[in-house]
Design a protein around this motif. Structure first.
Motif, PDB file in Angstrom:
ATOM      1  N   GLY A 113       0.784  -1.230   0.000  1.00 24.63           N
ATOM      2  CA  GLY A 113       0.000   0.000   0.000  1.00 24.63           C
ATOM      3  C   GLY A 113       0.812   1.274   0.000  1.00 24.63           C
ATOM      4  N   SER A 114       2.131   1.175  -0.164  1.00 20.76           N
ATOM      5  CA  SER A 114       2.963   2.382  -0.133  1.00 20.76           C
ATOM      6  C   SER A 114       2.675   3.312  -1.306  1.00 20.76           C
ATOM      7  N   VAL A 158      -0.041   4.362  -2.382  1.00 24.55           N
ATOM      8  CA  VAL A 158      -1.180   5.265  -2.167  1.00 24.55           C
ATOM      9  C   VAL A 158      -0.983   6.130  -0.926  1.00 24.55           C
TER      10      VAL A 158
END
Length: 335
Positions: free
Chosen positions: A323-324, A326
């Motif tokens: 998820g980095s 976003v």
């Protein structure tokens, strides 16, 4: 400075003459060269990774910044090492094929840089001076199409320039690498790759800052009579204007670095000056122009908070976390 005359290839009868520098001078120049190349490669790879990885940065403007960073990275990888080595050694030790390849990459990438800067100025002009048109018509796809057209046009122009009548790669003596061309081609190149595009860019940025000042005054007067809920329009304008100012600095630095080399090259087209004198001066000015490729990431680091945040995430390897891509890179203050 006491220097003795030697030859690039002492065992060859056809070897070019060279000037041997002092040992300390060699060491300083090579240390400087390695430093510039490392800064150029690392700085621009940070920009490329940041814009490619973080979805919040997938905007038309940042795609143009990404394209410019790719050009600068390739200059640092394929042009700088050869030019620095030839300047320091006074000789070309890489062969005839690599000589042609060097000029191909040098002319192609510098032309691509100019096309990117033109597109960036158009992008900022539309964002600040015609925001409604910009929001509805400037898309990721259209920006990518413009970038592709710019790169292909630069390649076509370079191939035409290198293979035109009167254009020749000079390798007359062992250790030489030069590019000779008709004065008409040289002047056309100066007009097409500097005078015309930077006249257009200057007009766009002059208009941008006039409109930005006018809008800022109008919005300030408007907000004095409206509640804080109306703040979004002011924030948006400040963001667009700040981006225009930062990218305007990029354009200005490019012009400062390249102007002396291009003007002097155009002057020498019609002025008889000894070959070694021309070569020494132009090589030194070309080094200054190439160093510009390492300056752009430094400008982003000073003026773009999102770039500072991206660098922290990359260095700390947090970009490998799920998820980095976003992660929110912006705050109200960064706009």
């Amino acid at each position: 400075m006491d220097r003795k005359l030697h030859y690039c290839y002492p065992d060859y009868n056809t070897s070019c003459a060279k000037v041997v520098r002092k040992y300390e001078e060699y060491v300083m120049l090579y240390i400087f060269s390695v430093f510039v190349i490392i800064v150029t490669l690392c700085g621009n790879i940070f920009v490329i990774i940041s814009i490619s990885h973080f979805k919040q940065l997938h905007t038309p403007t940042n795609l143009l910044v990404l394209s410019l960073a790719a050009v600068d990275f390739l200059l640092g990888l394929f042009v700088m090492p050869f030019h620095f080595a030839a300047y320091i050694e006074y000789c070309w030790y890489f062969g005839e094929f690599m000589c042609y390849y060097f000029f191909l990459m040098y002319l192609f990438l510098t032309s691509a840089s100019v096309s990117n800067l033109v597109f960036i100025s158009v992008d900022r002009y539309l964002a600040v001076c015609n925001p409604f048109f910009y929001t509805s018509n400037v898309t990721i796809f259209r920006t990518m199409l413009c970038i592709a057209i710019g790169w292909l046009s630069a390649l076509s122009y370079t191939l035409s320039y290198l293979n035109s009548d009167g254009s020749t790669i000079l390798t007359g003596c062992a250790g030489a690498c030069g590019f000779d061309f008709l004065p008409a081609w040289g002047m056309a190149d100066f007009l097409c790759t500097f005078v015309l595009p930077f006249s257009v860019i200057s007009c766009f940025y002059f208009r941008i800052f006039i409109v930005a000042r006018r809008h800022a005054r109008a919005i300030n007067l408007f907000l004095q009579k409206k509640p804080p809920a109306q703040l979004n329009s002011k924030t948006s304008l400040k963001s667009e204007t700040k981006a225009a100012r930062t990218l305007g600095i990029v354009v200005a630095v490019f012009m400062i670095c390249w102007f002396p080399q291009l003007v002097l090259a155009a002057y020498f087209l019609y002025t008889p000056v000894p070959d070694r004198y021309i070569s020494t001066i132009l090589s030194g000015l070309t080094l200054i122009s190439l160093i510009n490729s390492g300056i752009n990431p430094v400008i982003y680091a000073f003026f773009y908070p999102w770039f500072q945040q991206c660098m922290k995430l990359i260095v700390s390897r947090k970009i490998f976390s799920p998820g980095s891509s976003v992660i929110n890179l912006f705050s109200e203050s960064s706009h």
